[in-house]
Design an enzyme around this catalytic site. Structure first.
Site, PDB file in Angstrom:
ATOM      1  N   GLU A   1      12.522   0.306  -1.534  1.00 56.33           N
ATOM      2  CA  GLU A   1      11.046   0.787  -1.828  1.00 56.33           C
ATOM      3  C   GLU A   1      10.241   0.546  -0.286  1.00 56.33           C
ATOM      4  OE1 GLU A   1       8.779  -0.487  -5.234  1.00 56.33           O
ATOM      5  OE2 GLU A   1      10.722  -0.219  -6.561  1.00 56.33           O
TER       6      GLU A   1
ATOM      7  N   GLU B   1      13.191  -6.339  -8.188  1.00 52.54           N
ATOM      8  CA  GLU B   1      12.108  -7.085  -8.192  1.00 52.54           C
ATOM      9  C   GLU B   1      12.077  -8.364  -9.127  1.00 52.54           C
ATOM     10  OE1 GLU B   1       9.084  -4.387  -5.535  1.00 52.54           O
ATOM     11  OE2 GLU B   1       8.599  -5.164  -7.585  1.00 52.54           O
TER      12      GLU B   1
END
Length: 478
Positions: free
Chosen positions: A384, A195
Site C-alpha cells: 500500500e 497491518e
C-alpha cells in the site's frame, strides 16, 4: 538576486528575461535522467473486502467485528458503515474493467473470512468460495495476477473472545490452509494478515478500531502475540496446503524511520529504530524471537508464549510487503540507552487530507533499505502507498487531483531510488483503486484513483488515474 542587486549591476528586471544563452551553453548535450523501474516490476492497485464489497447480509456471509463496530453509535465518522461500501460484491466486473483500463498487471485484494466460514470455523459457505472463484477467474481473464490477503481486519464476530483468545490464531490457520488449497492453482501470492499494529493496537489499546477496547498493557501484548502467531501458523498452513511454487508473505505497516541527515550515525540510528520500534511485530516475525529489550521493558506485562510459538512466528517468508505512507524522522542520540530519538512533526509539517498523513517521500527509500539491510528478505513489495485528498468533481465532472499526483510522484521517485540501488523491491500496489470505506473515517477521506459517488456508486477516473496509467505504460516515473 533581488532588485537592489539588479541596480548595482546596471541591469533591470525587464532586461533579465532577454539574456540569451552563450554558444557554449547552447552546445550542452542534455541527457534525460533514467527514471525507469526494473523490467518485470509488478504494478497494481489494492483494495480490501470490507472497504469495497458491501453485501454484508448476502449469500451466507457471517457478521464481523467491523459490522458490529460500525453500527455502534459514535464509532465511525458520520455514522457510516460498510453495509454497501462500493458494492463491489455485485460490481466487481466493472471494477476489474477499471484495473484493466489502468494497464496494471496485478491486483491486491482480500478475502472476507466470514464469507467462507460464517462462524470463523466449522461449516463452509460454498457461495462465498464460489464468489471468490469468480472474481479471481475474471482477474486472470483480464490479464491481472491476484495477490490475495487472507485477513484485512474483518474478523468473524462469532469467534469467542476475538483476538484476546489464542484459539483465534488456530482458527485463522485452518481458514488460511483451506483457502490456499482452493485457490493456489491460480493464486501464486498469499499475504497472511494486513497491518498487525492496526488490528491489535488501534482495536485493543486505543479503541478507535474494532472491537473498540482499551486493554491494560498485559492484555494488549497478548493480543499482539496472538496476531503474530496467527500470521506464523497461517504461513505454515498455506505452505502445507498450497501447490508447489506458491509464495507467502505478510503485509505490515512497519514503523519506518528517516535519518534526519544522511550521515553514518543518523543512518545507523534509523535502522536501529526500525528494529526496536517493531519488536512485537515485524522484528519478531523476521527474527523468530522477541528482543530482550522489549521483554525487559514489558516486565510482568510481557506476552505469554508457549513452546513452538516463536518458531511458528518466525516461519521463513517468500516476501515481505510494506504499507508505506508517512515518515518518522530520527536522529542519533548518545544520551539515551537505545541511541536514537524520534523527532516530532511540527504544526507546519506538510500533510495530506488525513491528519496523520504527513508527507515525507524519503520514507519510501529508507523503509525499503532498512528492512532489506536488517533482515535480508528474498523479495519486497509495496502493498500500500497512497494519500487522501479533498476530492471534488468540477462542473464538467472532472477531478483534477494534482495534489495526489504530487504525493505519488515524489514517493515513487524514492522507490525508484531503492530499485536503482539494487534493493529487492519487485512490485507496487497503489492504495486505492477507488474511494471506499476508510474504517473509522467512514467515507469522508478519499484515497482512490477513481472518484466514487456514494449515492449512485458511479466511478469516475481522477487525473491521477491517467497519470498512473502513463507511468505503467512507460514503466518509468512520469
Amino acid at each position: 538576486m533581488d532588485r537592489r542587486d539588479f541596480i548595482r549591476t546596471g541591469m533591470t528586471l525587464g532586461t533579465c528575461a532577454a539574456v540569451t544563452p552563450s554558444a557554449s551553453a547552447a552546445a550542452i548535450v542534455r541527457r534525460p535522467l533514467d527514471m525507469s523501474f526494473p523490467k518485470d516490476f509488478a504494478w497494481g492497485c489494492a483494495t480490501a473486502a470490507y472497504q469495497v464489497e458491501g453485501a454484508v447480509n448476502e449469500d451466507g456471509r457471517g457478521a464481523t467485528n467491523w459490522d458490529v463496530f460500525s453500527h455502534t453509535s459514535g464509532r465511525v465518522a458520520n455514522g457510516d458503515n460498510g453495509d454497501v461500501a462500493c458494492d463491489s460484491y455485485h460490481r466487481y466486473p466493472e471494477d476489474i474493467a477499471l484495473l484493466k483500463g489502468l494497464g496494471v498487471g496485478a491486483h491486491r485484494m482480500s478475502i472476507a473470512w466470514s464469507r467462507i466460514f460464517p462462524d470463523g470455523r466449522g461449516p463452509i459457505n460454498q457461495k462465498g468460495v464460489d464468489y471468490y472463484n469468480r472474481v479471481i477467474d475474471a482477474l486472470l481473464a483480464a490479464g491481472i495476477k491476484p495477490y490475495v490477503t487472507l485477513f484485512h481486519w474483518d474478523l468473524p464476530q462469532a469467534l469467542p473472545g476475538g483476538w484476546q483468545n489464542r484459539d483465534t490464531a488456530h482458527a485463522f490457520a485452518d481458514y488460511a490452509g483451506f483457502m490456499a488449497g482452493k485457490l493456489s492453482d491460480r493464486v501464486h501470492h498469499f499475504i497472511t494478515v494486513n497491518e498487525l499494529r492496526c488490528f491489535t493496537d488501534l482495536g485493543h489499546q486505543q479503541g478507535i478500531h474494532a472491537p473498540g477496547l482499551k486493554l491494560l498493557p498485559a492484555g494488549v501484548n497478548q493480543v499482539r502475540h496472538h496476531g503474530v502467531l496467527a500470521h506464523g501458523l497461517g504461513a505454515q498452513a498455506v505452505r502445507a496446503h498450497a501447490r508447489a511454487g506458491t509464495q507467502v508473505g505478510v503485509a505490515d505497516n512497519t514503523s519506518l524511520f528517516v535519518p534526519v541527515i544522511e550521515t553514518s550515525e543518523h543512518i545507523a540510528a534509523a535502522k536501529q529504530a526500525v528494529r526496536d520500534d517493531n519488536a512485537m511485530f515485524l522484528t519478531a516475525i523476521m527474527e523468530g524471537r522477541y528482543l530482550d529489550s522489549y521483554l525487559a521493558a514489558a516486565g510482568a506485562d510481557a506476552p505469554q508464549a508457549r513452546a513452538g510459538d516463536m518458531a511458528a512466528i518466525g516461519t521463513p517468508l517468500d516476501f515481505v510487503a510494506l504499507n508505506i505512507y508517512a515518515p518518522t524522522y530520527v536522529k542519533a542520540d548518545p544520551s539515551v540507552a537505545r541511541g536514537w530519538t524520534p523527532l516530532p512533526h511540527l504544526p507546519q509539517s506538510p500533510r495530506m487530507a488525513s491528519p496523520w498523513l504527513y508527507v515525507g517521500p524519503e520514507v519510501a527509500y529508507w523503509g525499503v533499505r532498512a528492512v532489506s539491510e536488517l533482515w535480508g528478505p528474498k523479495s519486497l513489495y509495496i502493498s500500500e502507498n497512497g494519500c487522501s485528498t479533498d476530492d471534488v468533481l468540477d462542473a464538467q465532472g472532472h477531478d483534477d487531483d494534482a495534489d495526489r499526483i504530487m504525493y505519488l510522484r515524489n514517493y515513487l521517485g524514492q522507490f525508484r531510488r531503492a530499485t536503482a540501488e539494487g534493493y529487492p523491491l519487485h512490485g507496487y500496489f497503489l492504495w486505492s483503486l477507488m474511494d471506499n470505506f476508510e474504517w473509522a473515517d467512514g467515507y469522508g477521506k478519499r484515497f482512490g484513483l477513481h472518484y466514487v459517488d456514494f449515492a449512485t456508486l458511479k466511478r469516475t477516473p481522477k487525473l491521477s488515474a491517467l497519470w498512473y496509467r502513463e507511468l505503467i505504460r512507460r514503466n518509468a516515473l512520469v
